[in-house]
Design a protein around this motif. Structure first.
Motif, PDB file in Angstrom:
ATOM      1  N   ALA A   1       6.505  -5.959   2.183  1.00  0.00           N
ATOM      2  CA  ALA A   1       5.487  -4.937   2.017  1.00  0.00           C
ATOM      3  C   ALA A   1       4.462  -5.353   3.182  1.00  0.00           C
ATOM      4  O   ALA A   1       4.313  -6.519   3.461  1.00  0.00           O
TER       5      ALA A   1
ATOM      6  N   ALA B   1       6.481   3.743   2.606  1.00  0.00           N
ATOM      7  CA  ALA B   1       7.102   2.996   1.486  1.00  0.00           C
ATOM      8  C   ALA B   1       7.255   1.747   1.579  1.00  0.00           C
ATOM      9  O   ALA B   1       7.315   0.756   0.659  1.00  0.00           O
TER      10      ALA B   1
ATOM     11  N   ASP C   1       4.183   0.152   2.343  1.00  0.00           N
ATOM     12  CA  ASP C   1       2.622  -0.093   2.250  1.00  0.00           C
ATOM     13  C   ASP C   1       2.585  -0.855   1.151  1.00  0.00           C
ATOM     14  O   ASP C   1       2.889  -0.344  -0.176  1.00  0.00           O
TER      15      ASP C   1
ATOM     16  N   ARG D   1       1.516   0.283  -2.597  1.00  0.00           N
ATOM     17  CA  ARG D   1       2.089   0.827  -3.331  1.00  0.00           C
ATOM     18  C   ARG D   1       2.902  -0.119  -4.436  1.00  0.00           C
ATOM     19  O   ARG D   1       3.103   0.163  -5.487  1.00  0.00           O
TER      20      ARG D   1
END
Length: 390
Positions: free
Chosen positions: A164, A294, A296, A299
């Motif tokens: 991420a 997606a 990041d 999230r």
């Protein structure tokens, strides 16, 4: 031969200083945007060679310094989780969050925090540790954004499921615009950051220069570069001009780096961004656009329990004023007393590009050091020897 030697020659420095003295006829206030330029100006003693009436103020050109406390807090919260490996550049490890702790403190307490020199190192770690969550804490101006964009693109292409990105990238042109639009603005001309313009091109700054009718000179980081930039800026002001000039032609082109710009545009989109100590600047940040969103870190579920979201800096810290060029670091009552590089209260004392760190290492505090100002002494010696000749 050192390829930078021609840009450090004392005789070239003295010649440019003389031209500056001849060019200036009234007071002018200029801002060097980049923290690397601030350090170079003080390290080489150029601030002592400038003609009377030419004032230099220091801009917010330190991405570590302007990363908001809330983002630091998020990094701290993620790093504290079991099974998380947080990767970032070295400077970020020492920046205090809202509660005064840093990533370095967490690492000392057992958290898995790693220093990387390339964003792609984080992808390699994620591949090596498939059972752990790897987070890359990405900060920097447009100079480091292409490398982060490449990481995001490669991670998305290979379907990485345990990587991420906590993105803290900022854009320098919107910040310059916000400073000029401020009612407290004192800037009459800019030395623009050469490394940012090497990526984004000098053309990006032309609308800003035209709107506010201010000189913007793209400048490098060596003594001759900086003095050439100052001279061009002063000459424009004396003639009543306000346009973009490129004094860093060996590295910067009007269009910048087309491949890097395309990669940034593919992976990121502009977003309003809070700058630590300065406020929110429109379109001054970058965030991941689909499908890369997606990746990041936003999230990931927020499990914050210990890291409060508090003030942007300690009460005694005036970093906001320093970053706007409204105060010098030495005006801070905490400077060199309760705030030092070993125990910083604010980010400008932490970063290798921070203005407070520049003054600590090279500024008034170092006046008595025999090695503090080599180019200044050499140029002054050259000037004295010239005067001694018949």
């Amino acid at each position: 031969m050192n390829p930078l030697a021609p840009y450090r020659r004392p005789e070239a420095v003295q010649q440019l200083v003389g031209q500056l003295q001849q060019a200036i006829s009234r007071p002018w206030t200029l801002m060097e945007v980049c923290g690397g330029q601030t350090h170079a100006l003080l390290r080489h003693g150029l601030d002592r060679l400038l003609p009377e009436g030419l004032e230099l103020i220091h801009g917010p050109g330190c991405p570590v310094c302007v990363t908001p406390a809330a983002t630091i807090d998020r990094a701290l919260e993620l790093a504290a989780r079991p099974g998380v490996i947080l990767c970032s550049y070295g400077d970020m490890l020492r920046v205090p969050g809202s509660d005064g702790r840093s990533l370095l403190d967490l690492r000392a307490a057992g958290a898995c925090v790693r220093v990387v020199t390339s964003p792609l190192d984080a992808l390699a770690i994620a591949r090596e540790r498939p059972g752990q969550q790897v987070v890359f804490f990405a900060v920097g101006f447009e100079t480091t954004a292409p490398a982060t964009a490449l990481l995001a693109h490669q991670a998305w292409c290979c379907g990485s499921s345990n990587l991420a990105l906590l993105v803290g990238h900022v854009r320098i042109a919107p910040a310059m615009e916000a400073l000029l639009a401020s009612p407290h603005n004192r800037v009459q001309g800019f030395l623009a950051a050469g490394h940012v313009c090497a990526v984004m091109g000098s053309e990006e700054l032309e609308p800003l220069s035209a709107r506010f009718h201010v000189p913007v000179v793209v400048t490098g980081f060596e003594p001759v570069d900086l003095l050439e930039g100052l001279l061009r800026c002063v000459r424009q002001l004396e003639r009543g001009e306000g346009r973009v000039e490129n004094a860093y032609g060996r590295a910067c082109r009007p269009q910048g780096n087309a491949s890097a710009r395309a990669l940034i545009a593919r992976v990121f989109e502009p977003v309003d961004q809070l700058w630590r100590g300065l406020g929110v600047f429109p379109a001054s940040g970058l965030r991941l656009r689909p499908p890369y969103a997606a990746l990041d870190a936003a999230r990931l579920p927020d499990q914050a329990t210990e890291h409060r979201r508090g003030p942007e800096a300690a009460a005694a810290c005036i970093s906001g004023l320093v970053l706007q060029g409204l105060a010098r670091p030495t005006a801070c009552p905490a400077f060199g007393r309760t705030c030092t590089p070993e125990h910083p209260l604010g980010a400008p004392m932490v970063s290798s590009e921070g203005a407070c760190a520049a003054y600590w290492h090279h500024g008034d505090r170092a006046e008595s050091s025999a090695a503090a100002r080599p180019l200044a002494r050499a140029a002054e010696a050259s000037s004295l020897s010239d005067k001694a000749e018949p």
